[in-house]
Design a protein around this motif. Structure first.
Motif, PDB file in Angstrom:
ATOM      1  N   UNK A 175      39.643  46.272  40.486  1.00 39.66           N
ATOM      2  CA  UNK A 175      40.502  46.154  39.307  1.00 39.66           C
ATOM      3  C   UNK A 175      39.683  45.611  38.132  1.00 39.66           C
ATOM      4  N   UNK A 176      39.739  46.272  36.969  1.00 41.96           N
ATOM      5  CA  UNK A 176      38.891  45.832  35.851  1.00 41.96           C
ATOM      6  C   UNK A 176      39.173  44.394  35.415  1.00 41.96           C
ATOM      7  N   UNK A 177      40.433  43.957  35.469  1.00 39.70           N
ATOM      8  CA  UNK A 177      40.751  42.593  35.045  1.00 39.70           C
ATOM      9  C   UNK A 177      40.083  41.576  35.965  1.00 39.70           C
ATOM     10  N   UNK A 178      40.159  41.839  37.272  1.00 40.65           N
ATOM     11  CA  UNK A 178      39.554  40.914  38.228  1.00 40.65           C
ATOM     12  C   UNK A 178      38.040  40.895  38.044  1.00 40.65           C
ATOM     13  N   UNK A 179      37.462  42.089  37.871  1.00 44.23           N
ATOM     14  CA  UNK A 179      36.011  42.172  37.698  1.00 44.23           C
ATOM     15  C   UNK A 179      35.583  41.387  36.455  1.00 44.23           C
ATOM     16  N   UNK A 180      36.357  41.512  35.382  1.00 44.80           N
ATOM     17  CA  UNK A 180      36.024  40.814  34.138  1.00 44.80           C
ATOM     18  C   UNK A 180      36.160  39.307  34.310  1.00 44.80           C
ATOM     19  N   UNK A 181      37.250  38.881  34.969  1.00 43.11           N
ATOM     20  CA  UNK A 181      37.463  37.446  35.177  1.00 43.11           C
ATOM     21  C   UNK A 181      36.339  36.857  36.015  1.00 43.11           C
ATOM     22  N   UNK A 182      35.901  37.601  37.025  1.00 45.24           N
ATOM     23  CA  UNK A 182      34.819  37.084  37.875  1.00 45.24           C
ATOM     24  C   UNK A 182      33.524  36.979  37.100  1.00 45.24           C
ATOM     25  N   UNK A 183      33.315  37.960  36.209  1.00 44.83           N
ATOM     26  CA  UNK A 183      32.104  37.915  35.382  1.00 44.83           C
ATOM     27  C   UNK A 183      32.114  36.665  34.491  1.00 44.83           C
ATOM     28  N   UNK A 184      33.267  36.389  33.900  1.00 44.22           N
ATOM     29  CA  UNK A 184      33.377  35.212  33.038  1.00 44.22           C
ATOM     30  C   UNK A 184      33.169  33.929  33.842  1.00 44.22           C
ATOM     31  N   UNK A 185      33.732  33.917  35.062  1.00 40.39           N
ATOM     32  CA  UNK A 185      33.563  32.729  35.902  1.00 40.39           C
ATOM     33  C   UNK A 185      32.100  32.470  36.201  1.00 40.39           C
ATOM     34  N   UNK A 186      31.403  33.556  36.493  1.00 30.94           N
ATOM     35  CA  UNK A 186      29.980  33.392  36.801  1.00 30.94           C
ATOM     36  C   UNK A 186      29.198  32.971  35.565  1.00 30.94           C
ATOM     37  N   UNK A 230      22.755  33.205  35.826  1.00 34.62           N
ATOM     38  CA  UNK A 230      22.188  33.992  34.728  1.00 34.62           C
ATOM     39  C   UNK A 230      22.721  35.410  34.770  1.00 34.62           C
ATOM     40  N   UNK A 231      23.596  35.671  33.826  1.00 31.84           N
ATOM     41  CA  UNK A 231      24.199  36.998  33.728  1.00 31.84           C
ATOM     42  C   UNK A 231      24.301  37.321  32.254  1.00 31.84           C
ATOM     43  N   UNK A 232      24.065  38.563  31.948  1.00 36.12           N
ATOM     44  CA  UNK A 232      24.130  38.925  30.536  1.00 36.12           C
ATOM     45  C   UNK A 232      25.565  39.231  30.120  1.00 36.12           C
ATOM     46  N   UNK A 233      25.815  39.062  28.858  1.00 37.42           N
ATOM     47  CA  UNK A 233      27.094  39.489  28.297  1.00 37.42           C
ATOM     48  C   UNK A 233      27.133  41.018  28.384  1.00 37.42           C
ATOM     49  N   UNK A 234      28.252  41.552  28.835  1.00 40.27           N
ATOM     50  CA  UNK A 234      28.375  43.007  28.888  1.00 40.27           C
ATOM     51  C   UNK A 234      29.261  43.468  27.737  1.00 40.27           C
ATOM     52  N   UNK A 235      29.397  44.785  27.634  1.00 45.66           N
ATOM     53  CA  UNK A 235      30.302  45.343  26.623  1.00 45.66           C
ATOM     54  C   UNK A 235      31.713  44.788  26.831  1.00 45.66           C
ATOM     55  N   UNK A 236      32.096  44.640  28.114  1.00 42.21           N
ATOM     56  CA  UNK A 236      33.438  44.180  28.435  1.00 42.21           C
ATOM     57  C   UNK A 236      33.658  42.753  27.945  1.00 42.21           C
ATOM     58  N   UNK A 237      32.692  41.863  28.254  1.00 40.16           N
ATOM     59  CA  UNK A 237      32.884  40.465  27.853  1.00 40.16           C
ATOM     60  C   UNK A 237      32.869  40.332  26.332  1.00 40.16           C
ATOM     61  N   UNK A 238      31.998  41.100  25.687  1.00 39.07           N
ATOM     62  CA  UNK A 238      31.950  41.047  24.215  1.00 39.07           C
ATOM     63  C   UNK A 238      33.271  41.516  23.627  1.00 39.07           C
TER      64      UNK A 238
END
Lengths: 184, 424
Positions: free
Chosen positions: B317-328, B334-342
């Motif tokens: 699910x894109x929402x879950x994937x995005x939330x996990x990215x933000x959590x990390x 060390x994770x880069x900002x993606x198009x989604x997070x921006x």
């Protein structure tokens, strides 16, 4: 009628009922769409990430840049046409943003120029859209072209769209247009 | 050189609300009287779905006629060719009853999601046809089935136990696809559709490779997608089991010659065993008792096992994937900002809201995986019961759940050819 046959008829009826019920339910839904739904980009959510050009199942993409002429300022220094910091404002390819030179520029009268998207060369990368939205009126924007779109069940671009700009719209109202042609 | 518009600075309120359009540069008044060109707005056929559905239903009727009444393999073949060309290559594989399954699943769980009537018909019509006449949809209407039918060259006979184990993949796939669709995560059936790449002649290389391998495999193992992968085939099979009027190998008396069994590429003809002794009811009852006592622990075990699939499934699910990215990102991995997070930072609501949404979706997926486990457990037990039932058969009959009514057996039946009833 023997017992076995009767039971089979019973099961058959039990299987047929939910199917017919399902069909009936879709009629009753308040938001029932008689003519089906198609994918479209909401320009207000589009962030011009460039994935429309790469993610579509079609090559080149079904997404293309469109131009709402009514919104255009007809600028000579067009943010959607020129590379940022272009030194010479001529029609040389190296000064243009468009990788396929799909924007045609015509002189109207001093100092106005008209910009027209040559649809057959546009790949939907959104570079000009980014330029126009950042520095101009935002009259260039991306739309799914329905002479090309195959209307996938799960749109491959929608899946990868970073800002959920894709949504399904009724077929009678295909485009989410900006400015005076807005149908939404 | 460049004429700066003073208006922009004089009237900042000119920035209009038209979907974020900014009137930084007002529309010029042309002295030459230049007219604005009309925007070009191409549209697809507004009512093409009506024809699609009409053709789908006509093909179903034709297939039923050729399989059950006219009894012609050639007729079925021509119908399937038409389906392959129209529904496959012309319509690019969409409309698809297999994929419509997901729209229905999502439409039933999410009231916001619109399911057009056309989609419901595309889903329901083949199932109704299956309830009436067996899996004629697979034989001659489904473009994916037709494509595989055309590449069968020399089908091998798989050992029955092996084919049954491979057949279990369909149930897994159906369950996972329904969970993924009903939670709004992904339409997996569409994403991993192996043949749609041929219909469109474009797609990712791994799907193309998968499709090509399946077709290649399909030359020696008939219809591998239909038998081992197709999730819609599970539903069609259930309905066909109770079909009102199924295809018969011969309308005459069967002579138990086994020739039709050799003709069937998908092993859908049930075993002939007229001389074997009938099992005693006591033995059979005892076996059934063991299976039924095992049922509850097995189903519980399946549910427990599948609940582990909740985490990878919810990540679809894109929402879950995005939330996990933000959590990390917050944890400092060390994770880069993606198009989604921006894009989320630019447009989105507060992060807390995103986390809550994601947690809710995760809970829903977790719950669905328990149901998925129960479903798989039930299927497993039902299969065990099915195998434990031993029936003596003196005549060759197609297993309606497996038979796709392709009509290959007609010409092989000596009774049929003797009666000159064969239509090629």
């Amino acid at each position: 009628m023997d017992r076995r046959k009767f039971l089979r008829h019973l099961v058959r009826g039990c299987l047929a009922l939910p199917l017919l019920g399902l069909a009936g339910l879709s009629f009753r839904k308040p938001s029932y769409q008689p003519d089906g739904l198609v994918w479209q980009i909401d320009p207000s959510r589009c962030v011009q990430c460039g994935r429309c050009a790469t993610e579509c199942v079609l090559q080149p993409s079904a997404v293309k840049c469109v131009h709402a002429y009514a919104l255009c300022g007809y600028c000579k220094l067009c943010g959607g046409y020129y590379q940022p910091f272009a030194k010479v404002l001529d029609t040389a390819a190296e000064h243009q943003l468009c990788p396929t030179k799909a924007i045609q520029r015509t002189f109207i009268e001093d100092p106005y120029y008209e910009y027209m998207i040559v649809e057959k060369w546009c790949i939907g990368c959104g570079k000009c859209v980014k330029g126009c939205t950042s520095f101009g009126n935002g009259s260039l924007f991306l739309q799914v072209r329905h002479d090309r779109c195959v209307n996938c069940n799960e749109c491959a671009i929608a899946r990868r769209c970073p800002n959920q700009a894709f949504r399904r719209v009724p077929k009678s109202n295909l485009y989410i247009w900006k400015g005076i042609h807005a149908k939404d | 050189m460049l004429k700066i518009r003073p208006l922009l600075f004089a009237f900042p309120s000119l920035i209009s609300l038209h979907l974020g359009a900014q009137d930084r540069f007002p529309k010029p008044d042309f002295e030459s009287g230049h007219q604005l060109p009309e925007p070009y707005l191409p549209f697809s056929e507004p009512n093409s779905w009506f024809w699609d559905i009409t053709i789908l239903i006509c093909l179903l009727i034709l297939a039923a006629y050729f399989a059950l009444r006219y009894r012609s393999r050639l007729g079925i073949l021509i119908t399937s060719l038409v389906a392959l060309i129209y529904l496959g290559f012309w319509k690019h594989g969409c409309i698809c009853s297999i994929g419509a399954l997901q729209n229905i699943a999502l439409g039933l769980t999410d009231a916001q999601y619109l399911v057009p009537l056309s989609t419901v018909i595309v889903f329901v019509a083949p199932l109704l046809a299956s309830l009436l006449f067996g899996r004629i949809f697979c034989a001659a209407v489904c473009p994916m089935g037709s494509l595989q039918d055309f590449v069968i060259i020399r089908p091998w006979r798989l050992p029955a136990w092996f084919a049954e184990i491979l057949g279990m993949i369909r149930y897994f796939y159906l369950g996972i696809a329904v969970v993924a669709a009903s939670t709004g995560s992904a339409f997996l059936i569409c994403r991993y559709d192996p043949f749609v790449v041929f219909f469109r002649w474009s797609g990712t290389w791994y799907i193309l490779l998968f499709g090509f391998c399946l077709l290649l495999l399909g030359t020696v193992i008939a219809r591998p997608y239909c038998r081992f992968i197709c999730p819609y085939g599970v539903l069609l099979g259930w309905f066909a089991r109770f079909s009102w009027y199924h295809l018969k190998i011969t309308t005459d008396q069967c002579v138990a010659c086994h020739l039709c069994k050799d003709a069937c590429p998908i092993d859908a003809i049930q075993g002939l065993n007229p001389n074997e002794p009938v099992e005693s009811g006591l033995l059979w009852g005892r076996r059934l008792g063991i299976i039924l006592t095992l049922a509850i622990p097995v189903i519980a075990c399946c549910a427990w096992l599948t609940s582990f699939a909740a985490i990878p499934l919810s990540q679809l699910h894109p929402t879950v994937a995005l939330a996990e990215h933000f959590q990390r990102l917050e944890q400092g991995v060390f994770l880069q900002e993606t198009q989604e997070t921006k894009a989320f930072r630019a447009h989105g609501q507060p992060l807390q809201q995103l986390y809550e949404d994601a947690a809710q979706i995760q809970r829903r997926v977790k719950q669905s995986t328990w149901y998925l486990g129960i479903f798989l457990g039930l299927v497993f037990m039902a299969k065990l019961i099915q195998f434990s039932i031993y029936r003596q058969r003196g005549t060759a009959e197609p297993d309606p759940a497996k038979c796709v009514s392709c009509g290959r057996c007609f010409a092989y039946c000596p009774k049929e050819s003797a009666s000159f009833r064969i239509h090629f």
